[in-house]
Design an enzyme around this catalytic site. Structure first.
Site, PDB file in Angstrom:
ATOM      1  N   THR A  81      54.745 -27.038 106.417  1.00 57.72           N
ATOM      2  CA  THR A  81      56.212 -27.640 105.721  1.00 57.72           C
ATOM      3  C   THR A  81      56.668 -28.039 106.301  1.00 57.72           C
ATOM      4  O   THR A  81      57.307 -27.409 106.969  1.00 57.72           O
ATOM      5  CB  THR A  81      56.285 -27.073 104.480  1.00 57.72           C
ATOM      6  OG1 THR A  81      57.275 -27.246 104.027  1.00 57.72           O
ATOM      7  CG2 THR A  81      56.451 -25.522 104.424  1.00 57.72           C
ATOM      8  N   SER A  82      57.190 -29.592 105.776  1.00 55.64           N
ATOM      9  CA  SER A  82      59.104 -30.145 106.781  1.00 55.64           C
ATOM     10  C   SER A  82      59.732 -29.238 106.469  1.00 55.64           C
ATOM     11  O   SER A  82      60.975 -29.350 106.981  1.00 55.64           O
ATOM     12  CB  SER A  82      58.758 -30.855 106.442  1.00 55.64           C
ATOM     13  OG  SER A  82      58.356 -31.855 105.313  1.00 55.64           O
TER      14      SER A  82
ATOM     15  N   GLN B 247      52.419 -26.440  97.916  1.00 57.98           N
ATOM     16  CA  GLN B 247      53.122 -27.167  97.451  1.00 57.98           C
ATOM     17  C   GLN B 247      52.354 -28.611  97.493  1.00 57.98           C
ATOM     18  O   GLN B 247      52.310 -29.586  96.766  1.00 57.98           O
ATOM     19  CB  GLN B 247      54.323 -28.021  98.508  1.00 57.98           C
ATOM     20  CG  GLN B 247      55.450 -27.221  98.933  1.00 57.98           C
ATOM     21  CD  GLN B 247      56.130 -27.360  99.646  1.00 57.98           C
ATOM     22  OE1 GLN B 247      57.757 -28.257  99.773  1.00 57.98           O
ATOM     23  NE2 GLN B 247      56.317 -26.666 101.066  1.00 57.98           N
ATOM     24  N   ASN B 248      51.017 -28.270  97.923  1.00 55.89           N
ATOM     25  CA  ASN B 248      49.335 -29.054  98.023  1.00 55.89           C
ATOM     26  C   ASN B 248      49.565 -29.786  96.485  1.00 55.89           C
ATOM     27  O   ASN B 248      48.779 -28.332  95.657  1.00 55.89           O
ATOM     28  CB  ASN B 248      48.582 -28.089  99.429  1.00 55.89           C
ATOM     29  CG  ASN B 248      49.234 -28.142 100.392  1.00 55.89           C
ATOM     30  OD1 ASN B 248      50.298 -28.771 100.867  1.00 55.89           O
ATOM     31  ND2 ASN B 248      48.456 -27.601 101.094  1.00 55.89           N
TER      32      ASN B 248
ATOM     33  N   HIS C 144      53.906 -28.281  92.593  1.00 56.53           N
ATOM     34  CA  HIS C 144      53.815 -29.764  93.311  1.00 56.53           C
ATOM     35  C   HIS C 144      52.012 -30.129  91.944  1.00 56.53           C
ATOM     36  O   HIS C 144      52.633 -31.674  91.973  1.00 56.53           O
ATOM     37  CB  HIS C 144      54.318 -30.338  94.233  1.00 56.53           C
ATOM     38  CG  HIS C 144      55.170 -29.599  94.664  1.00 56.53           C
ATOM     39  ND1 HIS C 144      55.696 -30.396  96.458  1.00 56.53           N
ATOM     40  CD2 HIS C 144      56.747 -29.761  94.610  1.00 56.53           C
ATOM     41  CE1 HIS C 144      56.861 -29.848  96.050  1.00 56.53           C
ATOM     42  NE2 HIS C 144      57.537 -29.589  94.973  1.00 56.53           N
TER      43      HIS C 144
ATOM     44  N   ASP D 227      46.247 -30.713  96.555  1.00 56.41           N
ATOM     45  CA  ASP D 227      44.459 -30.835  96.694  1.00 56.41           C
ATOM     46  C   ASP D 227      44.354 -29.339  96.252  1.00 56.41           C
ATOM     47  O   ASP D 227      44.779 -28.446  96.701  1.00 56.41           O
ATOM     48  CB  ASP D 227      44.240 -31.233  97.744  1.00 56.41           C
ATOM     49  CG  ASP D 227      44.890 -29.886  99.032  1.00 56.41           C
ATOM     50  OD1 ASP D 227      44.629 -28.937  99.400  1.00 56.41           O
ATOM     51  OD2 ASP D 227      45.085 -30.096  99.747  1.00 56.41           O
TER      52      ASP D 227
ATOM     53  N   TYR E 242      47.061 -43.108  94.108  1.00 55.57           N
ATOM     54  CA  TYR E 242      46.877 -41.332  93.785  1.00 55.57           C
ATOM     55  C   TYR E 242      45.409 -41.084  94.482  1.00 55.57           C
ATOM     56  O   TYR E 242      45.155 -40.422  94.483  1.00 55.57           O
ATOM     57  CB  TYR E 242      47.045 -40.573  92.714  1.00 55.57           C
ATOM     58  CG  TYR E 242      48.972 -40.352  93.074  1.00 55.57           C
ATOM     59  CD1 TYR E 242      49.206 -39.031  93.525  1.00 55.57           C
ATOM     60  CD2 TYR E 242      50.217 -41.436  92.855  1.00 55.57           C
ATOM     61  CE1 TYR E 242      51.097 -38.261  93.648  1.00 55.57           C
ATOM     62  CE2 TYR E 242      51.373 -40.938  92.872  1.00 55.57           C
ATOM     63  CZ  TYR E 242      51.449 -39.533  93.662  1.00 55.57           C
ATOM     64  OH  TYR E 242      53.260 -39.093  93.774  1.00 55.57           O
TER      65      TYR E 242
HETATM   66  P1  OAD Z   1      55.741 -33.105 104.370  1.00 59.61           P
HETATM   67  O1  OAD Z   1      54.410 -34.314 104.661  1.00 59.61           O
HETATM   68  O2  OAD Z   1      57.194 -33.379 104.267  1.00 59.61           O
HETATM   69  O3  OAD Z   1      55.536 -32.079 106.337  1.00 59.61           O
HETATM   70  C1  OAD Z   1      53.830 -31.946 106.608  1.00 59.61           C
HETATM   71  C2  OAD Z   1      54.550 -30.536 107.409  1.00 59.61           C
HETATM   72  O4  OAD Z   1      52.875 -30.480 107.850  1.00 59.61           O
HETATM   73  C3  OAD Z   1      55.734 -30.527 108.630  1.00 59.61           C
HETATM   74  O5  OAD Z   1      56.531 -30.428 109.532  1.00 59.61           O
HETATM   75  C4  OAD Z   1      54.601 -31.577 110.088  1.00 59.61           C
HETATM   76  O6  OAD Z   1      55.533 -31.238 111.374  1.00 59.61           O
HETATM   77  C5  OAD Z   1      53.582 -30.197 109.873  1.00 59.61           C
HETATM   78  N1  OAD Z   1      51.936 -30.390 110.140  1.00 59.61           N
HETATM   79  C6  OAD Z   1      51.807 -31.416 110.071  1.00 59.61           C
HETATM   80  N2  OAD Z   1      50.320 -31.226 110.827  1.00 59.61           N
HETATM   81  C7  OAD Z   1      49.974 -30.061 111.074  1.00 59.61           C
HETATM   82  C8  OAD Z   1      49.426 -29.062 111.556  1.00 59.61           C
HETATM   83  N3  OAD Z   1      47.849 -29.309 111.785  1.00 59.61           N
HETATM   84  N4  OAD Z   1      49.637 -27.048 112.002  1.00 59.61           N
HETATM   85  C9  OAD Z   1      50.575 -27.159 111.113  1.00 59.61           C
HETATM   86  N5  OAD Z   1      51.629 -27.567 110.813  1.00 59.61           N
HETATM   87  C10 OAD Z   1      50.831 -29.308 110.770  1.00 59.61           C
HETATM   88  O7  OAD Z   1      54.815 -32.113 103.536  1.00 59.61           O
HETATM   89  P2  OAD Z   1      54.676 -31.038 103.001  1.00 59.61           P
HETATM   90  O8  OAD Z   1      55.930 -29.970 103.171  1.00 59.61           O
HETATM   91  O9  OAD Z   1      53.752 -30.511 101.751  1.00 59.61           O
HETATM   92  O10 OAD Z   1      55.686 -33.319  96.296  1.00 59.61           O
HETATM   93  O11 OAD Z   1      56.358 -31.567 101.725  1.00 59.61           O
HETATM   94  C11 OAD Z   1      56.924 -31.653 100.361  1.00 59.61           C
HETATM   95  C12 OAD Z   1      56.727 -32.275  99.190  1.00 59.61           C
HETATM   96  O12 OAD Z   1      57.327 -33.413 100.350  1.00 59.61           O
HETATM   97  C13 OAD Z   1      54.782 -32.594  99.670  1.00 59.61           C
HETATM   98  O13 OAD Z   1      54.598 -31.850  98.675  1.00 59.61           O
HETATM   99  C14 OAD Z   1      55.476 -33.869  98.664  1.00 59.61           C
HETATM  100  C15 OAD Z   1      56.629 -34.598  98.795  1.00 59.61           C
HETATM  101  O14 OAD Z   1      57.370 -34.767  98.311  1.00 59.61           O
HETATM  102  C16 OAD Z   1      56.204 -34.242  95.624  1.00 59.61           C
HETATM  103  O15 OAD Z   1      54.855 -35.119  96.078  1.00 59.61           O
HETATM  104  C17 OAD Z   1      56.718 -33.873  94.796  1.00 59.61           C
END
Ligand code: OAD
Length: 249
Positions: A193-194, A98-99, A116, A101, A64
Site C-alpha cells: 500500500t502507498s 483496501q483492495n 473500500h 477485488d 470500473y
Molecule cells: P496504490 O496504487 O496507491 O499503491 C500501491 C502500492 O503497492 C505502492 O506503494 C507500490 O509501491 C506497491 N506495490 C506495487 N507492486 C507491488 C508488489 N508486487 N508487491 C508489493 N508492493 C507493490 O494502492 P493503495 O495503497 O491500495 O481507494 O491505494 C489506496 C487507495 O487509493 C485505494 O484503495 C483506492 C485509492 O484511492 C479507493 O478507491 C477509495
C-alpha cells in the site's frame, strides 16, 4: 534491526493490512497504475468521486467495469495464499484490505474486512439498494470505454460501483472492526500500500502507537521512524510466503 520470523511466530494477534500491491502480481493494475493510461485525458481523482459519476456516469461505470473484468480474469497469487496459510497458523488473524477485488476470498481467506468496498457489489446511486450484477465476463480490453450503467430494478436509478469514493465515509462497521483489531494486535503486516489514502493509511500508525510491531512489505522501501517498525523490500508474492515459511515452516 531486522524483523525476525520468530516475532511473527510468537504473536497471538496479527493484522494483515493490504493495498493494491498485493494483487499487482495477479495482473490487476494498482490504483495509481490503473489511472496512468487515462492521465492525459482525465483528472485521476475525478474518476473516483460521486461528482464524477454525476458528470459522466458512463465513463465512470466503464472504468470500473474494466477493473472488474481485470479482477474476474485474475487468480490469487502466492501472497494471497500466504495470508490464508497465516490464518491457520496464528491464534487470531484479521485481514483488512483496501483492495476492491475478491482475490483474498478466492484464496480461501475466511473473513476479509473491505475498507473500500468491492467491485462485485454495486448498488443504486439513488436508493442504495444492492444490485445483483451478472457474473458474465465484462470486456477487459478497453480501458477508457464508456458504458451506460444498468438501472435499479426498484427505482430505475443509475447503478454505481460498490466501492468507496474519495469524499465518502468508510463503511462504519468495517472500520470499527478494523480499528479494534489494529489496536489489539502484536504484529501488523502492511502489504503493498502507498499509504496515501486516509483514514486507512492511519492504521499502521495506530498499531505502532498501541505497541505493535509493524512490518511494511512493498517494492518501494518505507521510511521507518520507530524501532518497532520494519521495511521488507520486495514483491509481496515473494516476501510474504518466505516470511510465513520461515515463521511456521
Ligand atoms: P496504490 O496504487 O496507491 O499503491 C500501491 C502500492 O503497492 C505502492 O506503494 C507500490 O509501491 C506497491 N506495490 C506495487 N507492486 C507491488 C508488489 N508486487 N508487491 C508489493 N508492493 C507493490 O494502492 P493503495 O495503497 O491500495 O481507494 O491505494 C489506496 C487507495 O487509493 C485505494 O484503495 C483506492 C485509492 O484511492 C479507493 O478507491 C477509495
Amino acid at each position: 534491526m531486522e524483523f525476525q520470523a520468530q516475532q511473527l511466530r510468537d504473536a497471538s494477534r496479527v493484522v494483515v493490512f493490504s493495498g493494491a500491491g498485493l494483487s499487482a502480481e495477479s495482473g490487476i493494475p494498482t490504483f495509481r497504475d490503473a489511472l496512468s493510461g487515462l492521465r492525459e485525458r482525465f483528472d485521476p481523482a475525478a474518476l473516483a468521486t460521486a461528482q464524477a459519476f454525476r458528470n459522466d456516469p458512463a465513463l465512470v461505470w466503464g472504468w470500473y467495469e474494466w477493473r472488474r473484468a481485470k479482477a474476474l480474469a485474475a487468480q490469487p497469487n502466492a501472497a494471497h495464499l500466504a495470508i490464508t496459510k497465516l490464518a491457520t497458523r496464528v491464534p487470531t488473524l484479521t485481514v483488512v484490505t483496501q483492495n476492491v477485488d475478491d482475490l483474498l476470498e478466492r484464496a480461501g481467506c475466511p473473513e476479509v474486512l473491505h475498507l473500500h468496498g468491492s467491485l462485485g457489489s454495486p448498488r443504486c446511486f439513488a436508493c442504495a439498494r444492492a444490485y445483483a450484477i451478472k457474473d458474465d465476463q465484462p470486456d477487459e480490453s478497453e480501458q477508457g470505454r464508456s458504458i451506460e450503467p444498468p438501472r435499479c430494478l426498484h427505482c430505475n436509478g443509475k447503478v454505481r460501483p460498490g466501492v468507496v469514493w474519495f469524499g465518502e465515509s468508510l463503511p462504519d462497521d468495517v472500520w470499527r472492526k478494523a480499528l479494534a483489531a489494529v489496536k489489539k494486535c502484536d504484529v501488523l503486516l502492511s502489504v503493498g500500500t502507498s499509504g496515501l489514502v486516509q483514514p486507512a493509511a492511519e492504521l499502521p500508525r495506530i498499531a505502532l502507537k498501541h505497541g505493535a510491531q509493524v512490518v511494511h512489505i512493498n517494492v518501494q522501501p518505507e521510511l521507518v521512524v520507530e524501532n518497532r517498525e520494519f521495511s521488507l523490500v520486495g514483491r509481496a508474492a515473494e516476501v510474504l510466503p518466505k516470511l510465513v515459511e520461515q515463521a511456521f515452516g
